[in-house]
Design a protein around this motif. Structure first.
Motif, PDB file in Angstrom:
ATOM      1  N   LEU A  81       0.869  -1.170   0.000  1.00 26.78           N
ATOM      2  CA  LEU A  81       0.000   0.000   0.000  1.00 26.78           C
ATOM      3  C   LEU A  81       0.906   1.221   0.000  1.00 26.78           C
ATOM      4  CD1 LEU A  81      -2.699   1.582   0.457  1.00 26.78           C
ATOM      5  CD2 LEU A  81      -2.292   1.252   2.909  1.00 26.78           C
ATOM      6  N   ILE A  82       0.753   2.062  -1.006  1.00 29.28           N
ATOM      7  CA  ILE A  82       1.541   3.292  -1.059  1.00 29.28           C
ATOM      8  C   ILE A  82       0.607   4.484  -1.112  1.00 29.28           C
ATOM      9  CG2 ILE A  82       3.517   2.201  -2.167  1.00 29.28           C
ATOM     10  CD1 ILE A  82       2.588   3.439  -4.810  1.00 29.28           C
ATOM     11  N   GLY A  83       1.073   5.599  -0.582  1.00 28.07           N
ATOM     12  CA  GLY A  83       0.252   6.792  -0.662  1.00 28.07           C
ATOM     13  C   GLY A  83       0.828   7.943   0.117  1.00 28.07           C
ATOM     14  N   TYR A  84       0.048   8.992   0.129  1.00 24.34           N
ATOM     15  CA  TYR A  84       0.360  10.163   0.927  1.00 24.34           C
ATOM     16  C   TYR A  84      -0.950  10.804   1.328  1.00 24.34           C
ATOM     17  CZ  TYR A  84      -0.333  12.762  -3.471  1.00 24.34           C
ATOM     18  OH  TYR A  84      -0.847  13.275  -4.632  1.00 24.34           O
ATOM     19  N   GLN A  85      -0.894  11.573   2.397  1.00 24.30           N
ATOM     20  CA  GLN A  85      -2.106  12.202   2.903  1.00 24.30           C
ATOM     21  C   GLN A  85      -1.751  13.368   3.806  1.00 24.30           C
ATOM     22  OE1 GLN A  85      -3.663   8.724   4.925  1.00 24.30           O
ATOM     23  NE2 GLN A  85      -3.335   9.713   6.889  1.00 24.30           N
ATOM     24  N   GLY A  86      -2.758  14.178   4.070  1.00 23.67           N
ATOM     25  CA  GLY A  86      -2.579  15.286   4.982  1.00 23.67           C
ATOM     26  C   GLY A  86      -2.265  14.788   6.379  1.00 23.67           C
ATOM     27  N   ALA A  87      -1.494  15.575   7.110  1.00 24.23           N
ATOM     28  CA  ALA A  87      -1.108  15.249   8.484  1.00 24.23           C
ATOM     29  C   ALA A  87      -1.130  16.538   9.292  1.00 24.23           C
ATOM     30  CB  ALA A  87       0.284  14.621   8.500  1.00 24.23           C
ATOM     31  N   LYS A  88      -0.977  16.405  10.603  1.00 21.72           N
ATOM     32  CA  LYS A  88      -0.980  17.584  11.462  1.00 21.72           C
ATOM     33  C   LYS A  88      -0.155  17.298  12.707  1.00 21.72           C
ATOM     34  CE  LYS A  88      -3.970  21.315  12.740  1.00 21.72           C
ATOM     35  NZ  LYS A  88      -3.258  21.597  13.951  1.00 21.72           N
ATOM     36  N   VAL A  89       0.590  18.305  13.138  1.00 20.63           N
ATOM     37  CA  VAL A  89       1.382  18.211  14.369  1.00 20.63           C
ATOM     38  C   VAL A  89       0.972  19.363  15.270  1.00 20.63           C
ATOM     39  CG1 VAL A  89       3.698  18.244  15.346  1.00 20.63           C
ATOM     40  CG2 VAL A  89       3.301  17.130  13.134  1.00 20.63           C
ATOM     41  N   PRO A  90       0.336  19.075  16.402  1.00 26.82           N
ATOM     42  CA  PRO A  90      -0.042  17.753  16.881  1.00 26.82           C
ATOM     43  C   PRO A  90      -1.233  17.211  16.084  1.00 26.82           C
ATOM     44  CG  PRO A  90      -0.898  19.417  18.382  1.00 26.82           C
ATOM     45  CD  PRO A  90      -0.081  20.144  17.339  1.00 26.82           C
ATOM     46  N   PRO A  91      -1.461  15.873  16.153  1.00 19.92           N
ATOM     47  CA  PRO A  91      -2.591  15.271  15.433  1.00 19.92           C
ATOM     48  C   PRO A  91      -3.903  15.900  15.872  1.00 19.92           C
ATOM     49  CG  PRO A  91      -1.227  13.609  16.508  1.00 19.92           C
ATOM     50  CD  PRO A  91      -0.728  14.929  16.966  1.00 19.92           C
ATOM     51  N   GLU A  92      -4.852  15.910  14.965  1.00 16.18           N
ATOM     52  CA  GLU A  92      -6.122  16.570  15.298  1.00 16.18           C
ATOM     53  C   GLU A  92      -7.233  16.069  14.392  1.00 16.18           C
ATOM     54  OE1 GLU A  92      -7.748  21.127  15.965  1.00 16.18           O
ATOM     55  OE2 GLU A  92      -5.999  20.819  14.688  1.00 16.18           O
ATOM     56  N   GLU A  93      -8.425  15.949  14.985  1.00 16.99           N
ATOM     57  CA  GLU A  93      -9.617  15.675  14.194  1.00 16.99           C
ATOM     58  C   GLU A  93     -10.284  17.016  13.899  1.00 16.99           C
ATOM     59  OE1 GLU A  93     -11.964  12.032  14.658  1.00 16.99           O
ATOM     60  OE2 GLU A  93     -13.595  13.373  15.245  1.00 16.99           O
ATOM     61  N   LEU A  94     -10.519  17.273  12.624  1.00 17.32           N
ATOM     62  CA  LEU A  94     -11.117  18.537  12.198  1.00 17.32           C
ATOM     63  C   LEU A  94     -12.485  18.287  11.592  1.00 17.32           C
ATOM     64  CD1 LEU A  94      -7.994  20.182  10.523  1.00 17.32           C
ATOM     65  CD2 LEU A  94      -8.909  20.639  12.789  1.00 17.32           C
ATOM     66  N   GLN A  95     -13.409  19.167  11.914  1.00 17.78           N
ATOM     67  CA  GLN A  95     -14.757  19.058  11.368  1.00 17.78           C
ATOM     68  C   GLN A  95     -14.788  19.691   9.986  1.00 17.78           C
ATOM     69  OE1 GLN A  95     -17.787  20.791  13.819  1.00 17.78           O
ATOM     70  NE2 GLN A  95     -19.441  19.983  12.558  1.00 17.78           N
ATOM     71  N   ARG A  96     -15.377  18.968   9.042  1.00 17.76           N
ATOM     72  CA  ARG A  96     -15.556  19.445   7.678  1.00 17.76           C
ATOM     73  C   ARG A  96     -17.036  19.365   7.338  1.00 17.76           C
ATOM     74  NH1 ARG A  96     -11.252  21.828   8.225  1.00 17.76           N
ATOM     75  NH2 ARG A  96      -9.319  21.051   7.397  1.00 17.76           N
ATOM     76  N   PRO A  97     -17.482  20.016   6.269  1.00 21.81           N
ATOM     77  CA  PRO A  97     -18.915  19.981   5.922  1.00 21.81           C
ATOM     78  C   PRO A  97     -19.461  18.564   5.731  1.00 21.81           C
ATOM     79  CG  PRO A  97     -17.806  21.691   4.662  1.00 21.81           C
ATOM     80  CD  PRO A  97     -16.730  20.919   5.396  1.00 21.81           C
TER      81      PRO A  97
END
Length: 161
Positions: A81-97
């Protein structure tokens, strides 16, 4: 080669953009990866390489667990499995529409996989790298609107068993 998306329109748009309808030999399967009854089920245990770019982070933590469990179902020992994705430091759950999205750092991405390994009785080798978004070619003006601590994760995950 197979391709899958929840929307056929995006697949058709790709043909228009790249003008490759006569050359693209992949079989398209319109399905949600979370739909266990979808046509993706015909590929269970058959996939050698899975590309998941900018995809897994679209879900909250539990949604990501479900997505990766589905990837495990489609995989076999040796699958990459290869890929890339958004990340955040520190990790966080963000609300989207459309719902919540969980953005990992390296540690939480590994914890996510540890949970999936336990629940699926599979073993995966993780190569995970946290990167600055400029490494993906993003310019300063691309980043200005993003929240503080926004990063990227590049990953190569190989199924051992």
């Amino acid at each position: 080669m197979y391709a899958s998306d929840i929307s056929r329109e995006l697949w058709e748009l790709g043909f228009e953009l790249f003008n490759d309808r006569d050359r693209m030999m992949a079989k398209f399967i319109q399905a949600s990866i979370l739909d266990a009854g979808s046509d993706l089920g015909q590929l269970k245990g058959m996939i050698d390489v899975i590309i998941a770019n900018q995809f897994i982070h679209l879900f909250d933590w539990e949604g990501q667990v479900s997505v990766i469990k589905r990837i495990v179902e489609l995989s076999k020992p040796g699958t990459v499995l290869i890929g890339y994705q958004g990340a955040k430091v520190p990790p966080e759950e963000l609300q989207r529409p459309w719902g919540n999205m969980y953005f990992h750092d390296q540690e939480t991405f590994r914890k996510l996989w540890q949970r999936v390994e336990l629940e699926t009785r599979s073993k995966w080798d993780l190569d995970v790298k946290l990167v600055d978004l400029s490494e993906w070619g993003m310019e300063r003006e691309d980043l200005d609107w993003m929240p503080e601590g926004r990063k990227g994760i590049n990953f190569v995950v190989t199924r051992q068993s």
